[in-house]
Design a protein around this motif. Structure first.
Motif, PDB file in Angstrom:
ATOM      1  N   GLN A   1      21.573  98.164 -66.998  1.00 47.64           N
ATOM      2  CA  GLN A   1      20.437  98.502 -66.143  1.00 47.64           C
ATOM      3  C   GLN A   1      20.874  99.072 -64.795  1.00 47.64           C
ATOM      4  O   GLN A   1      20.049  99.632 -64.063  1.00 47.64           O
ATOM      5  N   GLN A   2      22.145  98.951 -64.463  1.00 44.32           N
ATOM      6  CA  GLN A   2      22.624  99.430 -63.167  1.00 44.32           C
ATOM      7  C   GLN A   2      23.053 100.889 -63.249  1.00 44.32           C
ATOM      8  O   GLN A   2      23.525 101.361 -64.286  1.00 44.32           O
ATOM      9  N   THR A   3      22.903 101.592 -62.131  1.00 43.32           N
ATOM     10  CA  THR A   3      23.338 102.984 -62.063  1.00 43.32           C
ATOM     11  C   THR A   3      24.857 103.037 -61.931  1.00 43.32           C
ATOM     12  O   THR A   3      25.504 102.048 -61.559  1.00 43.32           O
ATOM     13  N   GLU A   4      25.415 104.199 -62.229  1.00 48.95           N
ATOM     14  CA  GLU A   4      26.875 104.349 -62.091  1.00 48.95           C
ATOM     15  C   GLU A   4      27.299 104.148 -60.634  1.00 48.95           C
ATOM     16  O   GLU A   4      28.357 103.574 -60.367  1.00 48.95           O
ATOM     17  N   HIS A   5      26.475 104.615 -59.703  1.00 56.61           N
ATOM     18  CA  HIS A   5      26.799 104.420 -58.280  1.00 56.61           C
ATOM     19  C   HIS A   5      26.887 102.933 -57.949  1.00 56.61           C
ATOM     20  O   HIS A   5      27.792 102.499 -57.219  1.00 56.61           O
ATOM     21  N   GLN A   6      25.959 102.144 -58.464  1.00 57.03           N
ATOM     22  CA  GLN A   6      25.991 100.700 -58.225  1.00 57.03           C
ATOM     23  C   GLN A   6      27.255 100.072 -58.813  1.00 57.03           C
ATOM     24  O   GLN A   6      27.875  99.209 -58.190  1.00 57.03           O
ATOM     25  N   LEU A   7      27.637 100.502 -60.005  1.00 56.44           N
ATOM     26  CA  LEU A   7      28.829  99.951 -60.655  1.00 56.44           C
ATOM     27  C   LEU A   7      30.089 100.338 -59.890  1.00 56.44           C
ATOM     28  O   LEU A   7      31.005  99.529 -59.726  1.00 56.44           O
ATOM     29  N   LEU A   8      30.147 101.575 -59.406  1.00 56.23           N
ATOM     30  CA  LEU A   8      31.316 102.022 -58.634  1.00 56.23           C
ATOM     31  C   LEU A   8      31.423 101.295 -57.301  1.00 56.23           C
ATOM     32  O   LEU A   8      32.498 101.230 -56.708  1.00 56.23           O
ATOM     33  N   ASP A   9      30.309 100.764 -56.853  1.00 57.00           N
ATOM     34  CA  ASP A   9      30.289 100.043 -55.576  1.00 57.00           C
ATOM     35  C   ASP A   9      30.487  98.537 -55.764  1.00 57.00           C
ATOM     36  O   ASP A   9      30.482  97.785 -54.790  1.00 57.00           O
ATOM     37  N   SER A  10      30.685  98.098 -56.992  1.00 61.26           N
ATOM     38  CA  SER A  10      30.788  96.658 -57.271  1.00 61.26           C
ATOM     39  C   SER A  10      32.151  96.104 -56.869  1.00 61.26           C
ATOM     40  O   SER A  10      33.150  96.828 -56.809  1.00 61.26           O
ATOM     41  N   PHE A  11      32.179  94.793 -56.626  1.00 66.50           N
ATOM     42  CA  PHE A  11      33.425  94.115 -56.280  1.00 66.50           C
ATOM     43  C   PHE A  11      34.426  94.219 -57.423  1.00 66.50           C
ATOM     44  O   PHE A  11      35.622  94.451 -57.204  1.00 66.50           O
ATOM     45  N   GLU A  12      33.959  94.065 -58.681  1.00 67.17           N
ATOM     46  CA  GLU A  12      34.854  94.123 -59.838  1.00 67.17           C
ATOM     47  C   GLU A  12      35.561  95.474 -59.927  1.00 67.17           C
ATOM     48  O   GLU A  12      36.767  95.537 -60.193  1.00 67.17           O
TER      49      GLU A  12
ATOM     50  N   LEU B   1      31.815  97.555 -67.320  1.00 66.07           N
ATOM     51  CA  LEU B   1      30.662  97.242 -66.479  1.00 66.07           C
ATOM     52  C   LEU B   1      29.394  97.921 -66.997  1.00 66.07           C
ATOM     53  O   LEU B   1      28.297  97.341 -66.930  1.00 66.07           O
ATOM     54  N   LYS B   2      29.524  99.122 -67.528  1.00 72.06           N
ATOM     55  CA  LYS B   2      28.359  99.793 -68.102  1.00 72.06           C
ATOM     56  C   LYS B   2      27.812  99.015 -69.291  1.00 72.06           C
ATOM     57  O   LYS B   2      26.599  98.972 -69.520  1.00 72.06           O
ATOM     58  N   THR B   3      28.724  98.390 -70.037  1.00 74.11           N
ATOM     59  CA  THR B   3      28.303  97.577 -71.176  1.00 74.11           C
ATOM     60  C   THR B   3      27.646  96.285 -70.708  1.00 74.11           C
ATOM     61  O   THR B   3      26.621  95.851 -71.251  1.00 74.11           O
ATOM     62  N   LEU B   4      28.225  95.646 -69.679  1.00 70.90           N
ATOM     63  CA  LEU B   4      27.711  94.366 -69.191  1.00 70.90           C
ATOM     64  C   LEU B   4      26.408  94.519 -68.425  1.00 70.90           C
ATOM     65  O   LEU B   4      25.526  93.651 -68.491  1.00 70.90           O
ATOM     66  N   TYR B   5      26.280  95.622 -67.683  1.00 70.74           N
ATOM     67  CA  TYR B   5      25.119  95.806 -66.798  1.00 70.74           C
ATOM     68  C   TYR B   5      24.468  97.177 -67.063  1.00 70.74           C
ATOM     69  O   TYR B   5      24.488  98.063 -66.202  1.00 70.74           O
TER      70      TYR B   5
ATOM     71  N   ARG C   1      39.076 100.245 -81.202  1.00 67.35           N
ATOM     72  CA  ARG C   1      38.257  99.136 -80.711  1.00 67.35           C
ATOM     73  C   ARG C   1      36.792  99.553 -80.671  1.00 67.35           C
ATOM     74  O   ARG C   1      36.472 100.699 -80.351  1.00 67.35           O
ATOM     75  N   LEU C   2      35.924  98.614 -80.980  1.00 67.98           N
ATOM     76  CA  LEU C   2      34.489  98.890 -80.944  1.00 67.98           C
ATOM     77  C   LEU C   2      33.973  98.575 -79.552  1.00 67.98           C
ATOM     78  O   LEU C   2      33.325  97.558 -79.288  1.00 67.98           O
ATOM     79  N   VAL C   3      34.294  99.494 -78.629  1.00 62.04           N
ATOM     80  CA  VAL C   3      33.907  99.349 -77.228  1.00 62.04           C
ATOM     81  C   VAL C   3      33.304 100.667 -76.752  1.00 62.04           C
ATOM     82  O   VAL C   3      33.481 101.718 -77.382  1.00 62.04           O
ATOM     83  N   TYR C   4      32.627 100.605 -75.638  1.00 66.04           N
ATOM     84  CA  TYR C   4      31.844 101.737 -75.140  1.00 66.04           C
ATOM     85  C   TYR C   4      32.692 102.993 -74.977  1.00 66.04           C
ATOM     86  O   TYR C   4      32.288 104.104 -75.350  1.00 66.04           O
ATOM     87  N   LEU C   5      33.902 102.836 -74.413  1.00 65.18           N
ATOM     88  CA  LEU C   5      34.677 104.020 -74.051  1.00 65.18           C
ATOM     89  C   LEU C   5      35.201 104.782 -75.265  1.00 65.18           C
ATOM     90  O   LEU C   5      35.701 105.904 -75.131  1.00 65.18           O
TER      91      LEU C   5
END
Length: 406
Positions: free
Chosen positions: A150-161, A144-148, A234-238
């Motif tokens: 612009q969003q804060t971590e709090h927003q991502l933790l609150d997401s449906f996904e 989610l940090k990669t996809l979005y 893997r070439l991914v964020y984590l």
């Protein structure tokens, strides 16, 4: 004993899970057990028991599943990611029923989604154990940090996904009779984040076919003109590769007698290549893609680096240690449990590019320390990553699970 290994995800697939599953199957069968692998096909169009026919096409099942999902959750189809996770996990349930689960003495899930699926359809008295190879909702957060961005971590933790996957992870753990974790970090994560009883947890590391690995990697290639810093994954964020590139930019200002080889593919490849170009590293950081011959590259490496932000027990670190390559890892998740800091490798703070740069510089400046670390890591790894120990631990876990049902 007849054992079913089950994966929601595709197998075979490059990476540690297939290495683990294929080696476990091979060793168990050598001991006289029967082992089947039920998984997604690499093209994600079917579920099947590897080597068995027929394969179950998801398209044969999806119309019924889609109708059910649309009726129950009318707006779910608008979220492609979650909708198809539901389609695939129900397809796994149907496929397992087609092959028949009552023939197995034990079912061993390779992820929490498979664990939840099997718990819903397996015979009541067939024990279910799960290997917690990774932290699903933690990985989803990094996606989610990669996809979005612009969003804060709090927003991502609150997401449906995020909440959806966190719930799936909880249900997978709670549906399992017993759970294998390969690190203390994963064990504590299961207890603290998912309320798993410690009595359900068995913690022991992965193993490798050490003898076979060492036999096939016995010849050291001639030294290169430049020292080689190697990353595999893997070439991914984590995986924290962006922090490695920042560290390399600092290193470049000190010395130019090195180059970095990056083995792997992933969604961030273009972004990482642009970062290298922006920092003037495009000629010294080489993106080499996927390979079936990792030992060819390990033989040429002087330092192996895995600056992950979340990783459990990656096989790439095990392989580097056994190849006699000094290792630098981050202190995230299970990684620091794989290295004795200052004795057989170095540990840097996760996300700290400056400290990573200092560790790289230290090893490049001190060839004797590189040699000492490599020798100590190889001997430590021979004992730590024993395949025989891992298989014996799994057999003890299987027998305990079976006896607990009687």
């Amino acid at each position: 004993m007849k054992i079913l290994l089950v994966s929601y995800y595709p197998l075979p697939y490059p990476g540690g899970i297939w290495t683990f599953v294929s080696h476990l199957k091979d060793r168990l069968e050598r001991l006289g057990h029967t082992v089947d692998i039920l998984s997604h096909t690499p093209d994600t169009t079917k579920y099947r028991i590897i080597g068995h026919q027929p394969e179950i096409s998801i398209s044969q099942l999806s119309s019924y599943i889609n109708e059910h999902l649309t009726k129950t959750f009318p707006t779910l189809h608008s979220n492609y990611w979650i909708f198809y996770t539901e389609v695939y996990r129900y397809s796994l349930e149907f496929s397992s029923l087609y092959y028949g689960l009552d023939q197995y003495d034990i079912i061993h899930a390779q992820d929490v989604i498979a664990a939840r699926a099997m718990s819903r359809v397996k015979p009541k008295n067939t024990p279910l154990v799960t290997s917690a190879h990774g932290f699903l909702s933690g990985e989803v957060l990094y996606v989610l940090k990669t996809l979005y961005p612009q969003q804060t971590e709090h927003q991502l933790l609150d997401s449906f996904e995020y909440h959806y996957h966190k719930t799936l992870e909880f249900l997978g753990y709670q549906s399992s009779d017993f759970i294998h974790t390969q690190s203390s970090w994963m064990r504590n994560n299961a207890i603290n984040d998912f309320s798993v009883s410690p009595d359900k947890l068995f913690t022991f590391p992965y193993g490798m076919d050490i003898e076979g690995f060492l036999q096939s990697s016995s010849t050291k290639l001639p030294s290169q003109d430049k020292k080689v810093i190697l990353f595999m994954g893997r070439l991914v964020y984590l995986k924290g590769i962006h922090h490695l590139i920042d560290a390399l930019a600092l290193l470049r200002s000190d010395r130019n007698d090195w180059e970095c080889w990056i083995l792997g593919e992933g969604d961030l490849k273009d972004e990482l290549q642009f970062q290298c170009k922006r920092l003037g590293l495009e000629n010294v950081v080489k993106f080499l893609g996927l390979t079936d011959d990792i030992q060819h590259f390990l033989k040429q490496a002087d330092i192996f680096v895995l600056p992950g932000l979340q990783d459990t027990q990656p096989h790439s670190v095990m392989e580097a240690q056994l190849s006699g390559v000094p290792v630098i890892v981050s202190d995230a998740a299970g990684l620091p449990e794989m290295v004795i800091n200052g004795e057989n490798g170095l540990v840097a703070a996760a996300g700290d590019s400056h400290q990573l740069y200092l560790h790289l510089k230290h090893l490049l400046d001190n060839p004797l320390i590189r040699t000492q670390f490599a020798s100590r890591a190889k001997e430590w790894a021979k004992d730590r990553w024993s395949m025989d120990k891992m298989v014996n631990n799994f057999l003890a876990l299987y027998n305990h699970a079976i006896s607990s049902r009687n």
